[in-house]
Design an enzyme around this catalytic site. Sequence first.
Site, mmCIF file in Angstrom:
data_model
loop_
_atom_site.group_PDB
_atom_site.id
_atom_site.type_symbol
_atom_site.label_atom_id
_atom_site.label_comp_id
_atom_site.label_asym_id
_atom_site.label_seq_id
_atom_site.Cartn_x
_atom_site.Cartn_y
_atom_site.Cartn_z
ATOM 1 C CE LYS A 1 -16.836 -13.611 10.894
ATOM 2 N NZ LYS A 1 -16.979 -12.256 11.461
ATOM 3 N NE ARG B 1 -4.409 -1.363 1.742
ATOM 4 C CZ ARG B 1 -5.347 -1.721 2.586
ATOM 5 N NH1 ARG B 1 -5.124 -1.667 3.890
ATOM 6 N NH2 ARG B 1 -6.519 -2.140 2.142
ATOM 7 N N GLY C 1 -7.027 -7.138 0.654
ATOM 8 C CA GLY C 1 -5.677 -7.165 1.199
ATOM 9 C C GLY C 1 -5.105 -8.568 1.287
ATOM 10 N N GLY D 1 -12.315 -3.866 1.582
ATOM 11 C CA GLY D 1 -13.737 -3.523 1.603
ATOM 12 C C GLY D 1 -14.130 -2.633 0.439
#
Length: 398
Positions: free
Chosen positions: A199, A34, A355, A379
């Site tokens: 998830k 990043r 990520g 996200g």
Amino acid sequence: KTIDSLGDLRGKRVLVRSDFNVPLDGTTITDDGRIRAALPTLTRLAEAGARVVVTAHLGRPKGSPDPQYSLAPVAARLGELLGQDVVLADDVTGDSARAVVADLADGRVALLENVRFDARETSKVDGERKELARELADLADAFVSDGFGVVHRKQASVYDVAELLPAAAGDLVLKEVESLSRATTDPERPYAVVLGGSKVSDKLGVIANLLTKADRLLIGGGMVFTFLAAKGHSVGSSLLEADQVETVKGYLEQAEQNGVEIVLPTDIVAADAFAADAAHRTVPADAIADGTMGLDIGPESGELFAAKLADAKTIAWNGPMGVFEFDAFAGGTRAVAQGIVDATAAGAFSIVGGGDSAAAVRALGFDEAGFSHISTGGGASLELLEGKELPGLAVLAD
Ligand code: 3PG
């Protein structure tokens, strides 16, 4: 609006929001992707003679200074990569920040301390956020939004400050949006999406949207066990979100109606425990024994997934296929990454988002050039794939 729209920047103070939320082991940065991705914009502004003031967050501190979330390691690494000392202010907008900015020479870059040390940054109360945004705006003459990984957050340094200064999208944000748009707007087909990660509840919106957009959905990672359970298979002690099984059953039905192919693994690497050296074996996906947990998709599934990617023209990948941090359970992620590299070489446009997948690509030794685009957003890239409007982008368009 691009940086060009800000005009001549020589001697101007430019506030840049970057996403420096990097993984740390103590104070050691374990993946500086990043920070490197932020360099084109920062270099360009410095070369234009701007006084560059960067604001960023690290982790989720509780709205007050917390040394473990200090941006000090980031300032050091950024300085190495830019080839100039990057001074870190001790605070976000206080005496230290004002002094650092006042001392900044043309072409130099400084960093403000973790913006989430100020509780107003993430406040749900508009007025509180706007107050911090005003203090940030007072430090600058123009604002460049370049933290793609946070453009889905309605936060003071991302959203509110853009309303107070002449604002533009930085080069990273532009590149990310252009690349992700190739998947979200009229993708070249077949369009295949690989979803993993732990998830399914994190990915409900994106799955629902992809059931109307993609041609194939390949599912792996911890979330696959909820899919296998929805198919009626027992999953042993694998990660399972029992409360999502009915939702997933609905997705499977909808996929059939829409002609979207859902590809599930046919074999699973099942282990006795969650550990790098756990005893493990490959079992059929419908025969995970009680007391064992699936930690990766198996080799047959790796081949199946690669075959399903081979003729795709657009590929999006978000989430590893297994616990790639442990060598024994990295095979599925490696197979998918290789499948995407091969499809890209054959002409597909490929996007790696999230990520974890980006870190996996690097940790497993893949050349980043083998993929068309590696997103810095987790996200944020998911929300774009989900078809949502992101506040940090909308505010720049206004
Ligand atoms: C990320 O790591 O995805 C971004 O930096 C956003 O971080 P957040 O989820 O803590 O807002």
